[in-house]
Design a protein around this motif. Structure first.
Motif, PDB file in Angstrom:
ATOM      1  N   PHE A  23       0.826  -1.212   0.000  1.00 44.82           N
ATOM      2  CA  PHE A  23       0.000   0.000   0.000  1.00 44.82           C
ATOM      3  C   PHE A  23       0.850   1.248   0.000  1.00 44.82           C
ATOM      4  CE2 PHE A  23      -3.568   2.641   0.645  1.00 44.82           C
ATOM      5  CZ  PHE A  23      -3.278   3.548   1.651  1.00 44.82           C
ATOM      6  N   SER A  24       1.945   1.240   0.723  1.00 43.32           N
ATOM      7  CA  SER A  24       2.754   2.446   0.857  1.00 43.32           C
ATOM      8  C   SER A  24       3.458   2.826  -0.440  1.00 43.32           C
ATOM      9  CB  SER A  24       3.773   2.282   1.980  1.00 43.32           C
ATOM     10  OG  SER A  24       4.643   1.210   1.696  1.00 43.32           O
ATOM     11  N   ARG A  25       3.427   1.958  -1.446  1.00 42.78           N
ATOM     12  CA  ARG A  25       4.039   2.298  -2.729  1.00 42.78           C
ATOM     13  C   ARG A  25       3.043   2.947  -3.687  1.00 42.78           C
ATOM     14  NH1 ARG A  25       6.905  -2.965  -4.939  1.00 42.78           N
ATOM     15  NH2 ARG A  25       7.344  -1.518  -6.640  1.00 42.78           N
ATOM     16  N   TYR A  26       1.816   3.127  -3.235  1.00 41.99           N
ATOM     17  CA  TYR A  26       0.768   3.642  -4.099  1.00 41.99           C
ATOM     18  C   TYR A  26       0.398   5.081  -3.756  1.00 41.99           C
ATOM     19  CZ  TYR A  26      -0.218  -1.006  -5.940  1.00 41.99           C
ATOM     20  OH  TYR A  26      -0.130  -2.214  -6.567  1.00 41.99           O
ATOM     21  N   ASP A  27       0.305   5.912  -4.788  1.00 43.26           N
ATOM     22  CA  ASP A  27      -0.406   7.171  -4.651  1.00 43.26           C
ATOM     23  C   ASP A  27      -1.895   6.835  -4.618  1.00 43.26           C
ATOM     24  OD1 ASP A  27       1.733   8.796  -7.100  1.00 43.26           O
ATOM     25  OD2 ASP A  27       2.027   8.516  -4.948  1.00 43.26           O
ATOM     26  N   MET A  28      -2.649   7.610  -3.873  1.00 40.89           N
ATOM     27  CA  MET A  28      -4.082   7.350  -3.737  1.00 40.89           C
ATOM     28  C   MET A  28      -4.879   8.571  -4.154  1.00 40.89           C
ATOM     29  SD  MET A  28      -4.112   4.272  -2.639  1.00 40.89           S
ATOM     30  CE  MET A  28      -5.856   4.132  -2.236  1.00 40.89           C
ATOM     31  N   GLY A  29      -6.086   8.314  -4.667  1.00 44.05           N
ATOM     32  CA  GLY A  29      -6.912   9.421  -5.105  1.00 44.05           C
ATOM     33  C   GLY A  29      -8.388   9.180  -4.849  1.00 44.05           C
ATOM     34  N   TRP A  30      -9.131  10.252  -4.907  1.00 42.85           N
ATOM     35  CA  TRP A  30     -10.589  10.208  -4.853  1.00 42.85           C
ATOM     36  C   TRP A  30     -11.138  10.868  -6.125  1.00 42.85           C
ATOM     37  CZ3 TRP A  30     -13.472   7.586  -1.382  1.00 42.85           C
ATOM     38  CH2 TRP A  30     -12.872   7.221  -0.170  1.00 42.85           C
ATOM     39  N   PHE A  31     -12.120  10.223  -6.701  1.00 39.17           N
ATOM     40  CA  PHE A  31     -12.829  10.734  -7.859  1.00 39.17           C
ATOM     41  C   PHE A  31     -14.318  10.665  -7.551  1.00 39.17           C
ATOM     42  CE2 PHE A  31      -9.432  10.809 -11.130  1.00 39.17           C
ATOM     43  CZ  PHE A  31      -8.431  10.201 -10.409  1.00 39.17           C
ATOM     44  N   ARG A  32     -15.119  11.346  -8.354  1.00 37.88           N
ATOM     45  CA  ARG A  32     -16.569  11.279  -8.159  1.00 37.88           C
ATOM     46  C   ARG A  32     -17.281  11.334  -9.493  1.00 37.88           C
ATOM     47  NH1 ARG A  32     -17.535  17.202  -5.231  1.00 37.88           N
ATOM     48  NH2 ARG A  32     -17.236  18.500  -7.102  1.00 37.88           N
ATOM     49  N   GLN A  33     -18.488  10.792  -9.490  1.00 36.78           N
ATOM     50  CA  GLN A  33     -19.304  10.807 -10.697  1.00 36.78           C
ATOM     51  C   GLN A  33     -20.740  11.104 -10.314  1.00 36.78           C
ATOM     52  OE1 GLN A  33     -19.096   7.280 -13.149  1.00 36.78           O
ATOM     53  NE2 GLN A  33     -19.783   8.423 -14.942  1.00 36.78           N
ATOM     54  N   ALA A  34     -21.240  12.212 -10.809  1.00 37.69           N
ATOM     55  CA  ALA A  34     -22.627  12.594 -10.595  1.00 37.69           C
ATOM     56  C   ALA A  34     -23.494  12.025 -11.708  1.00 37.69           C
ATOM     57  CB  ALA A  34     -22.744  14.116 -10.559  1.00 37.69           C
ATOM     58  N   PRO A  35     -24.799  11.875 -11.473  1.00 37.91           N
ATOM     59  CA  PRO A  35     -25.682  11.320 -12.496  1.00 37.91           C
ATOM     60  C   PRO A  35     -25.603  12.114 -13.791  1.00 37.91           C
ATOM     61  CG  PRO A  35     -26.810  11.405 -10.398  1.00 37.91           C
ATOM     62  CD  PRO A  35     -25.507  12.113 -10.203  1.00 37.91           C
ATOM     63  N   GLY A  36     -25.411  11.405 -14.888  1.00 36.35           N
ATOM     64  CA  GLY A  36     -25.367  12.049 -16.194  1.00 36.35           C
ATOM     65  C   GLY A  36     -24.081  12.785 -16.503  1.00 36.35           C
ATOM     66  N   LYS A  37     -23.100  12.670 -15.629  1.00 39.15           N
ATOM     67  CA  LYS A  37     -21.833  13.373 -15.833  1.00 39.15           C
ATOM     68  C   LYS A  37     -20.674  12.384 -15.867  1.00 39.15           C
ATOM     69  CE  LYS A  37     -23.229  17.767 -13.764  1.00 39.15           C
ATOM     70  NZ  LYS A  37     -22.863  18.837 -12.789  1.00 39.15           N
ATOM     71  N   GLU A  38     -19.555  12.849 -16.418  1.00 43.80           N
ATOM     72  CA  GLU A  38     -18.370  12.018 -16.435  1.00 43.80           C
ATOM     73  C   GLU A  38     -17.708  12.014 -15.061  1.00 43.80           C
ATOM     74  OE1 GLU A  38     -17.079  12.587 -21.133  1.00 43.80           O
ATOM     75  OE2 GLU A  38     -15.751  13.253 -19.532  1.00 43.80           O
ATOM     76  N   ARG A  39     -16.945  10.981 -14.820  1.00 51.51           N
ATOM     77  CA  ARG A  39     -16.175  10.907 -13.581  1.00 51.51           C
ATOM     78  C   ARG A  39     -15.139  12.028 -13.556  1.00 51.51           C
ATOM     79  NH1 ARG A  39     -13.804   5.216 -12.604  1.00 51.51           N
ATOM     80  NH2 ARG A  39     -12.445   5.851 -14.320  1.00 51.51           N
ATOM     81  N   GLU A  40     -14.994  12.654 -12.402  1.00 55.03           N
ATOM     82  CA  GLU A  40     -14.050  13.760 -12.291  1.00 55.03           C
ATOM     83  C   GLU A  40     -13.131  13.572 -11.093  1.00 55.03           C
ATOM     84  OE1 GLU A  40     -16.018  17.496 -11.686  1.00 55.03           O
ATOM     85  OE2 GLU A  40     -16.920  16.899  -9.786  1.00 55.03           O
ATOM     86  N   PHE A  41     -11.961  14.159 -11.210  1.00 52.22           N
ATOM     87  CA  PHE A  41     -10.963  14.111 -10.150  1.00 52.22           C
ATOM     88  C   PHE A  41     -11.398  14.988  -8.979  1.00 52.22           C
ATOM     89  CE2 PHE A  41      -6.930  14.047  -8.136  1.00 52.22           C
ATOM     90  CZ  PHE A  41      -6.572  15.344  -7.818  1.00 52.22           C
ATOM     91  N   VAL A  42     -11.126  14.495  -7.762  1.00 61.07           N
ATOM     92  CA  VAL A  42     -11.419  15.263  -6.554  1.00 61.07           C
ATOM     93  C   VAL A  42     -10.133  15.614  -5.810  1.00 61.07           C
ATOM     94  CG1 VAL A  42     -12.566  15.257  -4.309  1.00 61.07           C
ATOM     95  CG2 VAL A  42     -13.704  14.233  -6.299  1.00 61.07           C
ATOM     96  N   ALA A  43      -9.342  14.597  -5.478  1.00 60.41           N
ATOM     97  CA  ALA A  43      -8.129  14.838  -4.696  1.00 60.41           C
ATOM     98  C   ALA A  43      -7.186  13.655  -4.838  1.00 60.41           C
ATOM     99  CB  ALA A  43      -8.471  15.060  -3.225  1.00 60.41           C
ATOM    100  N   ALA A  44      -5.905  13.896  -4.581  1.00 60.46           N
ATOM    101  CA  ALA A  44      -4.912  12.829  -4.619  1.00 60.46           C
ATOM    102  C   ALA A  44      -3.830  13.108  -3.581  1.00 60.46           C
ATOM    103  CB  ALA A  44      -4.293  12.710  -6.007  1.00 60.46           C
ATOM    104  N   ILE A  45      -3.167  12.030  -3.169  1.00 61.62           N
ATOM    105  CA  ILE A  45      -2.116  12.142  -2.165  1.00 61.62           C
ATOM    106  C   ILE A  45      -0.995  11.174  -2.521  1.00 61.62           C
ATOM    107  CG2 ILE A  45      -3.219  10.447  -0.631  1.00 61.62           C
ATOM    108  CD1 ILE A  45      -2.244  12.215   1.736  1.00 61.62           C
TER     109      ILE A  45
END
Length: 122
Positions: free
Chosen positions: A28-50
């Motif tokens: 796990f410690s070798r991975y960058d991690m991120g959060w994305f989101r997808q609203a109804p009818g919309k494409e998935r979008e980036f939220v945050a990364a670490i």
């Protein structure tokens, strides 16, 4: 790496939620991690990364100052603290991982969780 999100739910505008993403695997410690989101009818979008160390983060402009990403490499968990939520934040939130890269950005995430629903009422 396998990812499982939790912590979603229904909250009023102005409220807070904390999402968690538990990872399995020995590296796990070798991975960058991120959060994305997808609203109804919309494409998935980036939220945050670490970054894998936690020393570098990146945020979408729409969440800067309201959301905070963090990680605990001992617990193999990444978090997204969401404050001052707005109805526009309503979406399915996905946790994602990538082997660490020199540049912190939204690119090259290739492992995904199943998502957790966040609904913000006005």
């Amino acid at each position: 790496v396998q990812l499982v999100e939790s912590g979603g739910g229904l909250v009023q505008a102005g409220g807070s939620l904390r999402l968690s993403c538990a990872a399995s695997g020995r590296t796990f410690s070798r991975y960058d991690m991120g959060w994305f989101r997808q609203a109804p009818g919309k494409e998935r979008e980036f939220v945050a990364a670490i970054s894998w160390t936690g020393g570098s983060t990146d945020y979408a402009d729409s969440v800067k100052g309201r959301f905070t990403i963090s990680r605990d490499n001992v617990k193999k968990t990444v978090y997204l603290q969401m404050n001052n939520l707005e109805p526009e934040d309503t979406a399915v939130y996905f946790c994602a991982a990538r082997l660490t890269r020199p540049t912190m950005n939204a690119q090259s995430f290739d492992s995904w969780g199943q998502g957790t629903q966040v609904t913000v009422s006005s």
